[in-house]
Design an enzyme around this catalytic site. Structure first.
Site, short mmCIF file in Angstrom:
data_model
loop_
_atom_site.label_atom_id
_atom_site.label_comp_id
_atom_site.label_asym_id
_atom_site.label_seq_id
_atom_site.Cartn_x
_atom_site.Cartn_y
_atom_site.Cartn_z
N ARG A 1 12.13 1.50 3.86
CA ARG A 1 11.16 1.34 4.48
C ARG A 1 11.64 -0.16 5.20
NH1 ARG A 1 5.62 1.36 6.27
NH2 ARG A 1 5.28 -0.77 6.93
N HIS B 1 6.22 6.51 11.03
CA HIS B 1 5.86 6.21 9.70
C HIS B 1 4.98 8.33 9.68
CE1 HIS B 1 3.94 4.64 6.22
NE2 HIS B 1 3.46 3.96 6.43
N ARG C 1 0.62 -1.40 -0.08
CA ARG C 1 0.31 -0.01 0.34
C ARG C 1 0.66 1.39 0.20
NH1 ARG C 1 -5.29 -0.24 2.18
NH2 ARG C 1 -4.55 -1.92 3.29
N THR C 2 1.01 1.14 0.90
CA THR C 2 2.66 2.68 1.24
C THR C 2 3.57 2.33 -0.26
OG1 THR C 2 3.08 2.15 3.86
CG2 THR C 2 4.37 3.21 2.40
N LYS D 1 24.51 -10.58 2.29
CA LYS D 1 25.91 -10.39 2.52
C LYS D 1 26.93 -10.14 3.81
CE LYS D 1 26.94 -12.24 -2.38
NZ LYS D 1 26.90 -11.54 -3.56
#
Lengths: 325, 325, 325
Positions: free
Chosen positions: A122, A150, A71-72, A101
């Site tokens: 994110r 957020h 959604r974001t 890694k």
């Protein structure tokens, strides 16, 4: 970022936002500017087909998502495209061969900033966005960092109240549901405290009550608040009922506690029956059954308009960060 | 969708298709219009480098795929881009954090329609596309919903016959392979029944014979059909041999039955030897060894041209759905 | 590819590269042309915001990645977009439903070439890029095929030396770290051997020494080389120190051997202390602790500029392959 502007940038006529890291970074003036530009974005989006915007033509946004949030991500990518910009996507940066890694976030950022003009991050770790911004020479937007912040969700929530009710000062706000674990209600409380004559009602099952840090903060800002167990009574005197999902994933094996909490405060036709005509129902989505679907068709059900406002807020932020107002 | 046109849409000069949900929704006139536009798309694609199309400039397509199907997804995304449009992609909507948390398809659609102008949906549940279309205020295209429909595949199959043979009325068509489980052969039978003087031959191992519902439907439409176990004899009198893969995944643990069915009808040089000069071999792909690779270089091997026609059909549908003919 | 040029292509004024499959395919003239165009790309990228390039407008690149490599993928996609082109992405082609069902790479390529103008292939099997190029009628770029080749990495490494030091003839180059398993150092040795008066120092733990095939090749080309266990002494006389990561994944359960190898040769402040003023430190990234982070701020730390050069090299290749110089 260390330097807010990419070196190539020569079109900006006004100072730009540096990075978007946490809700608290904005004062009322900054919020007003963002909301003003967000409102302009509605017309920009409406014009997409006949006269698409070229405001961000030639700009490249990298969406670097270490955990999925479709959604974001889609909201940011739609925002960039509605302004004429382009997108580099990675849905699953955690498996970024380099991260797997053992590469540091800082090294990844130094590479990706060479390929793009702005990074939307994110991440699963609180504080990751701040570290990325400290490293990058291009703007960074925090699209959620673990249990941390957020901020674009908080901005779209406050913008939705302003857009729906017409004002922020003097608002009566009912925060309902999972107030202990909900990142959104905590950020919203922080932001709304910047306005005058706010009254907040907390309505939540005992196991997920609002925590003391927020209550203390509201006290320090002179914001009135009270706890209530009567959703109907609160709904009858609020401008905004902000419902949230009880987050099952926080209850672990105590499914019994989750089930008890979950059914306790439901926004349904009865709530609509007492809610003032001018008031609205909000929800950050996804919604399970804490708002019944027969509420959706009521004009006061604002949650899908709220999701849409996420597009306008993100368009505004991208414009402000990349080319200024 | 509830309303076929996005509110912003102002350029359409003719009525547009609403949604694309199932093969049966199209009558001959609708098919003719789609095929006519698909043919025009060949020139549009050829002009991509010198004079790229801007027909869908400013339009945003969301590809919402709840199960992976890279071939179909890339075909839609290429179609959108060849017309000047832009794309929002999610390859893995099933892990859409919201879907994983229990959000309904309807709520997801209401969010995504706020970010885009058209939704291309691939879903694992039969009927999902219809539910999405009933919810959305923008057009929805079904890109396959479980064992249900895959209408753009059916359209490209019929278009390929018309494009390769020059006509649809009077066609003799051999359907070969897995006729019980193949979604494509079933849809093709439905669509081709709309034309005159069709003759269909079913050639399949006993365990995967064409089911009675299709046979009954063809009878009701006056379409002649017969079953045969002699592929060479059928190939010698057909305009089109439509070969399909035996779907191993449907046999469960009966690998012996699968192996027996799999080797039974192979399109190879011997089949080419009896196939009329004007006829073609088709296959929905992917192909295993049910067509031998030495067939590929024969001009009658039409399956990669068929895959390419998927691009033109999808370009045509996007144009018709978004801006009309 | 079978034919280097897409049929639609009509703008090319000079012959173009066919495909990019392996580092050895380029002679000095070809390298010079690529590096010249790469240098021009710096200005093209700088102009992105004010005057974005339209050189590849209407061109569509398919990034077909059978194993994840986000750094390489984003670099190619940024390159295409900086030139005005568009991208079709698949991050996870191994789960391409068709590949999972047993479709050959050749069939996949024949489908994808119908949707795009150039294919960038990352594959887990050595030789896959060659097979793809032999099949496709559009250009193919090898973005790494298993233990085989990764030619664009080799090109950007050589370009970085030229860009940083000003020349390639006469270079003294120290290759440090995992010389047995590192694809990059092997390709670099091949390419640098095309230049005059090269001297190479190999500095590596005994378990991961450079293999004889490369030493024999250098001998046959008259390139001087020696092995050393004294990193400081080598650093004091080199133009370039090329450090690499010890690849843990190659040691299996012998973690003790890995740990011993890993700490042996570290590029740190002491190395900087003896390194000539004009020299540079390079690394293909990702970096763990084989270069300490306090080296990053030294102007001779070239590894993030090197990553950025990957963008310019890939822009140059895309331009040369699609429209010529």
């Amino acid at each position: 970022s260390a330097a807010a502007a990419p070196l190539q940038q020569q079109q900006a006529t006004t100072p730009r936002l540096g990075d978007v890291i946490e809700a608290q970074q904005f004062d009322r003036d900054a919020l007003n500017e963002i909301f003003e530009v967000a409102r302009e974005m509605e017309a920009v989006e409406r014009g997409s087909h006949g006269a698409p915007s070229r405001v961000l033509e030639g700009y490249l946004m990298a969406t670097l998502f270490y955990e999925p949030s479709t959604r974001t991500r889609l909201s940011f990518e739609a925002a960039m495209r509605r302004l004429g910009g382009e997108v580099l996507t990675t849905e699953n940066a955690r498996e970024f061969s380099s991260a797997a890694k053992g590469e540091t976030l800082e090294d990844t950022i130094r590479t990706v900033e060479g390929y793009s003009d702005i990074i939307v991050l994110r991440h699963f770790e609180s504080g990751a966005a701040r570290r990325a911004a400290d490293t990058a020479n291009i703007p960074v937007i925090n699209a959620g960092d673990g249990p941390g912040q957020h901020p674009t969700q908080a901005l779209l929530d406050v913008y939705t109240i302003k857009r729906e009710i017409g004002t922020l000062d003097g608002i009566k706000l009912g925060l309902v549901g999972d107030l202990a674990n909900g990142r959104t209600v905590r950020s919203l409380a922080y932001l709304i405290a910047k306005y005058q004559n706010i009254k907040i009602y907390f309505v939540s099952p005992d196991v997920v009550k609002m925590k003391d840090d927020i209550k203390d903060y509201l006290n320090s800002q002179g914001v009135a608040w009270e706890e209530s167990s009567d959703l109907l009574e609160v709904a009858s005197k609020c401008d905004v009922i902000y419902q949230t999902r009880i987050q099952k994933e926080r209850f672990g094996e105590r499914i019994d506690l989750y089930e008890a909490a979950r059914g306790k405060y439901i926004v349904d036709k009865k709530v609509l029956g007492v809610l003032p005509k001018h008031a609205v129902i909000m929800h950050p989505l996804p919604r399970l059954d804490e708002i019944t679907v027969d509420v959706d068709s009521d004009p006061r059900a604002a949650y899908f308009r709220q999701a849409k406002n996420g597009l306008y807020i993100r368009m505004a932020l991208l414009k402000l960060l990349l080319v200024g107002h």
